[in-house]
Write a protein that holds these residues in place. Structure first.
Motif, PDB file in Angstrom:
ATOM      1  N   SER A   1      -9.279 -17.113   0.287  1.00  0.00           N
ATOM      2  CA  SER A   1      -8.413 -16.016   0.689  1.00  0.00           C
ATOM      3  C   SER A   1      -7.260 -16.552   1.531  1.00  0.00           C
ATOM      4  O   SER A   1      -7.449 -17.379   2.420  1.00  0.00           O
ATOM      5  CB  SER A   1      -9.215 -14.984   1.491  1.00  0.00           C
ATOM      6  OG  SER A   1      -8.358 -13.948   1.945  1.00  0.00           O
ATOM      7  N   ILE A   2      -6.055 -16.064   1.255  1.00  0.00           N
ATOM      8  CA  ILE A   2      -4.882 -16.543   1.981  1.00  0.00           C
ATOM      9  C   ILE A   2      -4.293 -15.490   2.912  1.00  0.00           C
ATOM     10  O   ILE A   2      -3.653 -15.832   3.907  1.00  0.00           O
ATOM     11  CB  ILE A   2      -3.784 -17.025   1.009  1.00  0.00           C
ATOM     12  CG1 ILE A   2      -3.358 -15.899   0.070  1.00  0.00           C
ATOM     13  CG2 ILE A   2      -4.261 -18.241   0.228  1.00  0.00           C
ATOM     14  CD1 ILE A   2      -2.181 -16.241  -0.817  1.00  0.00           C
ATOM     15  N   MET A   3      -4.508 -14.203   2.632  1.00  0.00           N
ATOM     16  CA  MET A   3      -3.792 -13.171   3.360  1.00  0.00           C
ATOM     17  C   MET A   3      -4.258 -13.005   4.800  1.00  0.00           C
ATOM     18  O   MET A   3      -3.495 -12.525   5.645  1.00  0.00           O
ATOM     19  CB  MET A   3      -3.902 -11.833   2.622  1.00  0.00           C
ATOM     20  CG  MET A   3      -3.156 -11.805   1.299  1.00  0.00           C
ATOM     21  SD  MET A   3      -1.429 -12.354   1.393  1.00  0.00           S
ATOM     22  CE  MET A   3      -0.743 -11.223   2.584  1.00  0.00           C
ATOM     23  N   ARG A   4      -5.487 -13.401   5.107  1.00  0.00           N
ATOM     24  CA  ARG A   4      -5.945 -13.294   6.496  1.00  0.00           C
ATOM     25  C   ARG A   4      -5.140 -14.196   7.424  1.00  0.00           C
ATOM     26  O   ARG A   4      -5.141 -13.991   8.643  1.00  0.00           O
ATOM     27  CB  ARG A   4      -7.439 -13.614   6.592  1.00  0.00           C
ATOM     28  CG  ARG A   4      -8.325 -12.488   6.096  1.00  0.00           C
ATOM     29  CD  ARG A   4      -9.793 -12.781   6.306  1.00  0.00           C
ATOM     30  NE  ARG A   4     -10.624 -11.710   5.794  1.00  0.00           N
ATOM     31  CZ  ARG A   4     -11.003 -10.640   6.498  1.00  0.00           C
ATOM     32  NH1 ARG A   4     -10.618 -10.511   7.742  1.00  0.00           N
ATOM     33  NH2 ARG A   4     -11.758  -9.710   5.954  1.00  0.00           N
ATOM     34  N   GLN A   5      -4.483 -15.196   6.867  1.00  0.00           N
ATOM     35  CA  GLN A   5      -3.655 -16.079   7.684  1.00  0.00           C
ATOM     36  C   GLN A   5      -2.332 -15.423   8.084  1.00  0.00           C
ATOM     37  O   GLN A   5      -1.708 -15.810   9.062  1.00  0.00           O
ATOM     38  CB  GLN A   5      -3.338 -17.362   6.929  1.00  0.00           C
ATOM     39  CG  GLN A   5      -4.540 -18.154   6.464  1.00  0.00           C
ATOM     40  CD  GLN A   5      -4.121 -19.343   5.625  1.00  0.00           C
ATOM     41  OE1 GLN A   5      -3.281 -20.144   6.027  1.00  0.00           O
ATOM     42  NE2 GLN A   5      -4.691 -19.466   4.440  1.00  0.00           N
ATOM     43  N   TYR A   6      -1.904 -14.426   7.294  1.00  0.00           N
ATOM     44  CA  TYR A   6      -0.559 -13.887   7.478  1.00  0.00           C
ATOM     45  C   TYR A   6      -0.533 -12.417   7.864  1.00  0.00           C
ATOM     46  O   TYR A   6       0.538 -11.879   8.137  1.00  0.00           O
ATOM     47  CB  TYR A   6       0.243 -14.066   6.181  1.00  0.00           C
ATOM     48  CG  TYR A   6       0.243 -15.480   5.679  1.00  0.00           C
ATOM     49  CD1 TYR A   6       0.868 -16.496   6.398  1.00  0.00           C
ATOM     50  CD2 TYR A   6      -0.411 -15.827   4.499  1.00  0.00           C
ATOM     51  CE1 TYR A   6       0.845 -17.805   5.951  1.00  0.00           C
ATOM     52  CE2 TYR A   6      -0.423 -17.141   4.043  1.00  0.00           C
ATOM     53  CZ  TYR A   6       0.205 -18.118   4.771  1.00  0.00           C
ATOM     54  OH  TYR A   6       0.178 -19.418   4.328  1.00  0.00           O
ATOM     55  N   ALA A   7      -1.690 -11.737   7.869  1.00  0.00           N
ATOM     56  CA  ALA A   7      -1.705 -10.315   8.188  1.00  0.00           C
ATOM     57  C   ALA A   7      -2.720 -10.040   9.293  1.00  0.00           C
ATOM     58  O   ALA A   7      -3.774 -10.663   9.357  1.00  0.00           O
ATOM     59  CB  ALA A   7      -2.058  -9.497   6.943  1.00  0.00           C
ATOM     60  N   SER A   8      -2.384  -9.098  10.162  1.00  0.00           N
ATOM     61  CA  SER A   8      -3.299  -8.662  11.207  1.00  0.00           C
ATOM     62  C   SER A   8      -4.154  -7.524  10.664  1.00  0.00           C
ATOM     63  O   SER A   8      -3.632  -6.544  10.121  1.00  0.00           O
ATOM     64  CB  SER A   8      -2.509  -8.199  12.442  1.00  0.00           C
ATOM     65  OG  SER A   8      -3.367  -7.671  13.418  1.00  0.00           O
ATOM     66  N   ILE A   9      -5.474  -7.643  10.806  1.00  0.00           N
ATOM     67  CA  ILE A   9      -6.384  -6.651  10.252  1.00  0.00           C
ATOM     68  C   ILE A   9      -7.140  -5.987  11.395  1.00  0.00           C
ATOM     69  O   ILE A   9      -7.871  -6.642  12.142  1.00  0.00           O
ATOM     70  CB  ILE A   9      -7.368  -7.306   9.264  1.00  0.00           C
ATOM     71  CG1 ILE A   9      -6.569  -7.995   8.156  1.00  0.00           C
ATOM     72  CG2 ILE A   9      -8.325  -6.279   8.672  1.00  0.00           C
ATOM     73  CD1 ILE A   9      -7.408  -8.864   7.254  1.00  0.00           C
ATOM     74  N   GLN A  10      -6.960  -4.673  11.528  1.00  0.00           N
ATOM     75  CA  GLN A  10      -7.586  -3.939  12.615  1.00  0.00           C
ATOM     76  C   GLN A  10      -8.996  -3.485  12.229  1.00  0.00           C
ATOM     77  O   GLN A  10      -9.278  -3.220  11.058  1.00  0.00           O
ATOM     78  CB  GLN A  10      -6.753  -2.710  12.971  1.00  0.00           C
ATOM     79  CG  GLN A  10      -5.333  -3.024  13.415  1.00  0.00           C
ATOM     80  CD  GLN A  10      -4.568  -1.771  13.789  1.00  0.00           C
ATOM     81  OE1 GLN A  10      -5.126  -0.814  14.320  1.00  0.00           O
ATOM     82  NE2 GLN A  10      -3.270  -1.757  13.511  1.00  0.00           N
ATOM     83  N   SER A  11      -9.857  -3.389  13.221  1.00  0.00           N
ATOM     84  CA  SER A  11     -11.199  -2.852  13.002  1.00  0.00           C
ATOM     85  C   SER A  11     -11.130  -1.329  12.973  1.00  0.00           C
ATOM     86  O   SER A  11     -10.527  -0.709  13.858  1.00  0.00           O
ATOM     87  CB  SER A  11     -12.138  -3.323  14.120  1.00  0.00           C
ATOM     88  OG  SER A  11     -13.416  -2.749  13.974  1.00  0.00           O
ATOM     89  N   VAL A  12     -11.733  -0.718  11.950  1.00  0.00           N
ATOM     90  CA  VAL A  12     -11.735   0.738  11.801  1.00  0.00           C
ATOM     91  C   VAL A  12     -13.165   1.229  11.997  1.00  0.00           C
ATOM     92  O   VAL A  12     -13.982   1.187  11.081  1.00  0.00           O
ATOM     93  CB  VAL A  12     -11.204   1.161  10.412  1.00  0.00           C
ATOM     94  CG1 VAL A  12     -11.118   2.683  10.318  1.00  0.00           C
ATOM     95  CG2 VAL A  12      -9.852   0.529  10.141  1.00  0.00           C
TER      96      VAL A  12
END
Length: 323
Positions: free
Chosen positions: A34-45
């Motif tokens: 996976s590459i997108m976790r390096q470039y996007a902030s992911i919030q806990s819901v």
């Protein structure tokens, strides 16, 4: 002698050990692919299915006149919301006597496959939203146009069929989007350009690209060469959709099939994103489980997660479309 009523007499490898081996491999493979976790902030819901990000308008300045009370000016606000309402699951069933219980390589191969599939699906969803954001108009915050700091997405369509195979024309189309973002004071070093391997190979024939070499002391970038265009990093990925998608697993009536890809969107040759381009949330992080169903006499091997992503700021989403 009475018949056993449980499995305590068996000399099997414990299910807890199987889960540790399997789950660890899926997590490793997911992070590797996976590459997108390096470039996007992911919030806990958690505690809700929806998260909201507020949009703040531009504050207007005024010159102070001696002896005159300065007038107040309102600053408009808007918001963007994301709902996480789908669990994505990878599942395999194995019979009771399957080699899963004794053959480690079979478990590892299965775990790797789950990790790759989930990693691909995860990244593709983010890239799809980036493509859609680039085609969006500016959000209406309710104030004047001067008070709205968030503009429309940036989409460039190549002039003729085959232009995506011309290194100069493809470079120019991407560069125009980067320059347009710079004109809006977007830090170019925070921008990332995603291209499929074919378009990456085309860009390699353009001598205007900048190549940086990194050593082992450079941490995350210690992977050899990093290419950049106008100061923005180029990332090669095969996860940009090249065919239309109908019935995406995250699409439903509630989000109006938000993740489906149209024929026009499937012509995307490059996607340009910024960390603030997207709003992403995750209710269930990647989770693995191995369990035995006594009624069916089967092993179930699961990997699952629940996440969502939507467009946050269209003005920092860009795309280059083939003619």
């Amino acid at each position: 002698m009475s018949l056993p009523t449980d499995s305590s007499h068996l000399s099997d490898v414990g299910v807890d050990l199987l889960l540790e081996q399997y789950g660890g491999e899926v997590e490793s493979q997911f992070k590797k692919t996976s590459i997108m976790r390096q470039y996007a902030s992911i919030q806990s819901v958690k505690g809700t299915d929806t998260i909201t990000n507020n949009r703040v308008g531009r504050t207007e300045l005024q010159a102070l006149t001696p002896g005159v009370r300065p007038e107040s000016s309102n600053t408009p606000f808007g918001k963007v919301s994301l709902t996480v309402d789908t669990v994505v699951l990878a599942r395999d069933n194995r019979s009771m006597l399957n080699e899963l219980q004794s053959h480690f390589n079979a478990r590892m191969a299965l775990a790797q496959d789950h990790g790759k599939e989930i990693g691909f699906f995860f990244d593709e969803a983010f890239i799809i939203m980036g493509i859609k954001g680039a085609g969006m108009s500016a959000p209406d915050l309710g104030g004047t146009s001067a008070q709205n700091p968030i503009g429309a997405g940036k989409s460039v369509t190549l002039t003729s069929s085959g232009d995506e195979s011309d290194p100069d024309k493809l470079y120019r189309a991407i560069a125009d989007i980067i320059v347009a973002m710079e004109e809006e004071e977007v830090p170019v070093e925070e921008i990332v350009i995603f291209v499929r391997p074919t378009e990456f190979d085309v860009l390699m024939d353009n001598d205007k690209l900048i190549r940086s070499e990194y050593s082992a002391d450079n941490g995350d970038f210690a992977k050899g060469l990093v290419w950049s265009l106008k100061g923005a990093r180029i990332v090669k990925t095969a996860r940009i959709p090249k065919v239309a998608i109908t019935g995406h697993k995250l699409s439903n009536a509630r989000n109006a099939a938000a993740y489906d890809v149209s024929a026009t969107e499937a012509k995307c040759a490059a996607v340009i994103l910024h960390p603030k381009s997207l709003l992403a949330g995750e209710t269930i992080p990647l989770t693995s489980d191995i369990w035995f169903n006594r009624e069916e006499k089967q092993w179930f091997i699961d990997s699952f997660l629940s996440f969502g992503v939507t467009v946050n700021r269209p003005d920092v989403c860009g795309r280059v479309l083939k003619a």
